[in-house]
Design a protein around this motif. Structure first.
Motif, mmCIF file in Angstrom:
data_model
loop_
_atom_site.group_PDB
_atom_site.id
_atom_site.type_symbol
_atom_site.label_atom_id
_atom_site.label_comp_id
_atom_site.label_asym_id
_atom_site.label_seq_id
_atom_site.Cartn_x
_atom_site.Cartn_y
_atom_site.Cartn_z
ATOM 1 N N CYS A 25 -9.504 73.479 9.735
ATOM 2 C CA CYS A 25 -8.406 72.820 10.446
ATOM 3 C C CYS A 25 -7.758 73.801 11.429
ATOM 4 C CB CYS A 25 -7.352 72.320 9.463
ATOM 5 S SG CYS A 25 -7.952 71.002 8.382
ATOM 6 N N LYS A 26 -7.137 73.247 12.470
ATOM 7 C CA LYS A 26 -6.502 74.062 13.504
ATOM 8 C C LYS A 26 -5.358 74.885 12.931
ATOM 9 C CE LYS A 26 -4.425 73.700 18.110
ATOM 10 N NZ LYS A 26 -4.048 72.790 19.222
ATOM 11 N N PHE A 27 -4.608 74.279 11.978
ATOM 12 C CA PHE A 27 -3.460 74.968 11.400
ATOM 13 C C PHE A 27 -3.692 75.209 9.900
ATOM 14 C CE2 PHE A 27 -1.807 72.365 14.919
ATOM 15 C CZ PHE A 27 -1.336 73.379 15.739
ATOM 16 N N SER A 28 -3.363 76.406 9.447
ATOM 17 C CA SER A 28 -3.602 76.738 8.043
ATOM 18 C C SER A 28 -2.704 75.939 7.100
ATOM 19 C CB SER A 28 -3.382 78.238 7.807
ATOM 20 O OG SER A 28 -2.040 78.600 8.152
ATOM 21 N N SER A 29 -1.588 75.436 7.614
ATOM 22 C CA SER A 29 -0.666 74.650 6.788
ATOM 23 C C SER A 29 -0.968 73.153 6.829
ATOM 24 C CB SER A 29 0.778 74.882 7.268
ATOM 25 O OG SER A 29 0.911 74.486 8.627
ATOM 26 N N CYS A 30 -2.129 72.785 7.342
ATOM 27 C CA CYS A 30 -2.492 71.370 7.519
ATOM 28 C C CYS A 30 -2.444 70.619 6.186
ATOM 29 C CB CYS A 30 -3.889 71.270 8.110
ATOM 30 S SG CYS A 30 -4.380 69.587 8.550
ATOM 31 N N SER A 31 -1.802 69.465 6.192
ATOM 32 C CA SER A 31 -1.732 68.645 4.975
ATOM 33 C C SER A 31 -2.892 67.670 4.877
ATOM 34 C CB SER A 31 -0.414 67.869 4.949
ATOM 35 O OG SER A 31 -0.407 66.847 5.940
ATOM 36 N N HIS A 32 -3.694 67.581 5.932
ATOM 37 C CA HIS A 32 -4.863 66.688 5.991
ATOM 38 C C HIS A 32 -4.455 65.215 5.914
ATOM 39 C CE1 HIS A 32 -6.757 70.501 5.291
ATOM 40 N NE2 HIS A 32 -6.399 70.534 4.023
ATOM 41 N N THR A 33 -3.273 64.930 6.429
ATOM 42 C CA THR A 33 -2.803 63.536 6.418
ATOM 43 C C THR A 33 -2.747 62.924 7.812
ATOM 44 O OG1 THR A 33 -0.482 64.252 6.468
ATOM 45 C CG2 THR A 33 -1.464 63.850 4.297
#
Length: 296
Positions: free
Chosen positions: A248-256
Motif C-alpha cells: 500500500c502507498k501508506f504504511s498506516s493504510c486501513s485497507h478500507t
C-alpha cells in the motif's frame, strides 16, 4: 492418601467438571481459588486433579492454554469448523467471516462446511472461501455427500463445531459417528431458525486422539465482545490480504477506502473476493472506535 493425576476436561455441567485421565473419567469440582481469581475452567482444558481418599476429585491447576474461545466456551482446539446451510436458515457471509477472523486471531485453523446441499447448491460459497484459501467442504446428511471428507479432517485433532441453530451440526456429527446419537431438531418455520437442541458443551471422543466439541445451539455466530478482533490485528485475520498488505502507498493504510491501497486494487482485479472485503470493512468499522476496556 491424596492422588494427583493429569487429564482433560471433556464436559462441565452444574458446577462439576468431568476430567478424562489415562485411568478413567472423574467428576471433579474446581477449587475456590479459581472463583476468587475469576478463572473459569473450560471444556478442553488440560488440568491437574487431586483425588481424596473417598474418591472426591478437585481441579488443582489449569495448565497453560494454547487458545480459547468465549463462544463456544472451549479451550485448546486445533480447528474451528463453521457450519452454515445453503437454506433454512440462509447463510450470512459476514457472520461466517467473523467466526473465521476469531479463529485466525487465536491461531485456530478455520474450516467452512456448507450443509444441506441436497436442497440447493452451495457453490457460490465455495467460490468465496476457496479464493480466500479457507478449507471448504460441501456436505449433505441426507445423501452423505462430503461426510467422509470432513470425518478425515477430524483425525488426531480437537475440533469445535459452531454455526447458527438449525444448520445441521448435530446431524452431521451423527453421520460422522452414529455412536454419538446427538439430539437434532427440525426448523421452526415460524421463527426461521432451529430449536436449541444442544444444551451443553462437551468433547465427544471419536477415537484415542480425536475429539469434537458439540456446542450449544444459538441463533447467531456473531462474536461476543471479548472475541472481537482488535482493529490493528484484523488485517492479519484475512489471509488473502497477505500478498498485498505491505504494497500500500501508506504504511498506516486501513485497507478500507484509501487511495493507493494494494488490497483494494486486488479486490478490483478480482484477486480478493468482494464479499470477503465487505466483511472486513464491516468488522473494521465495528471495532475501530472501541476502547481497550470495551473489548474485555
Amino acid at each position: 492418601m491424596n492422588e494427583m493425576l493429569n487429564g482433560r476436561i471433556i464436559k462441565g455441567i452444574g458446577g462439576f467438571y468431568y476430567v478424562e485421565t489415562a485411568k478413567e473419567l472423574y467428576s471433579c469440582k474446581a477449587r475456590g481459588v479459581f472463583r476468587k481469581k475469576r478463572i473459569t475452567p473450560l471444556v478442553g482444558d488440560q488440568v491437574q486433579i487431586r483425588l481424596d481418599a473417598d474418591g472426591t476429585g478437585y481441579i488443582e491447576e489449569i495448565l497453560p492454554r494454547k487458545n480459547f474461545l468465549t463462544r463456544p466456551p472451549v479451550a485448546n482446539i486445533d480447528q474451528l469448523i463453521i457450519v452454515t446451510s445453503v437454506c433454512d436458515p440462509s447463510p450470512n457471509p459476514l457472520l461466517i467471516d467473523e467466526a473465521i477472523a476469531a479463529a485466525e486471531d487465536k491461531g485456530i485453523e478455520p474450516v467452512v462446511v456448507v450443509s444441506k446441499t441436497d436442497l440447493q447448491s452451495g457453490e457460490w460459497l465455495r467460490v468465496i472461501y476457496e479464493k480466500a484459501g479457507i478449507p471448504f467442504f460441501a456436505v449433505s446428511s441426507v445423501t452423505d455427500e462430503g461426510v467422509e471428507a470432513v470425518k478425515a479432517l477430524l483425525k488426531g485433532k480437537i475440533t469445535a463445531f459452531t454455526g447458527n441453530s438449525g444448520v445441521g451440526k448435530s446431524s452431521l456429527l451423527n453421520r460422522i459417528d452414529n455412536r454419538l446419537a446427538l439430539e437434532t431438531g427440525e426448523i421452526s418455520q415460524k421463527l426461521g431458525r432451529g430449536r436449541h437442541t444442544t444444551r451443553k458443551v462437551e468433547l465427544l471422543k471419536l477415537d484415542d486422539s480425536s475429539y469434537v466439541a458439540d456446542t450449544p445451539g444459538f441463533s447467531s455466530i456473531s462474536l461476543e465482545q471479548c472475541d472481537l478482533v482488535r482493529k490493528e490485528n484484523l488485517q492479519f485475520c484475512f489471509r488473502e490480504f497477505e500478498p498485498y498488505r505491505n504494497a500500500c502507498k501508506f504504511s498506516s493504510c486501513s485497507h478500507t477506502c484509501e487511495k493507493g491501497c494494494a488490497v483494494l486494487q486486488a479486490v478490483e482485479d478480482g484477486k480478493i473476493h468482494p464479499s470477503r472485503h465487505a466483511s472486513y470493512v464491516a468488522m473494521y468499522n465495528e471495532v475501530k472506535d472501541l476502547k481497550e476496556w470495551e473489548m474485555k
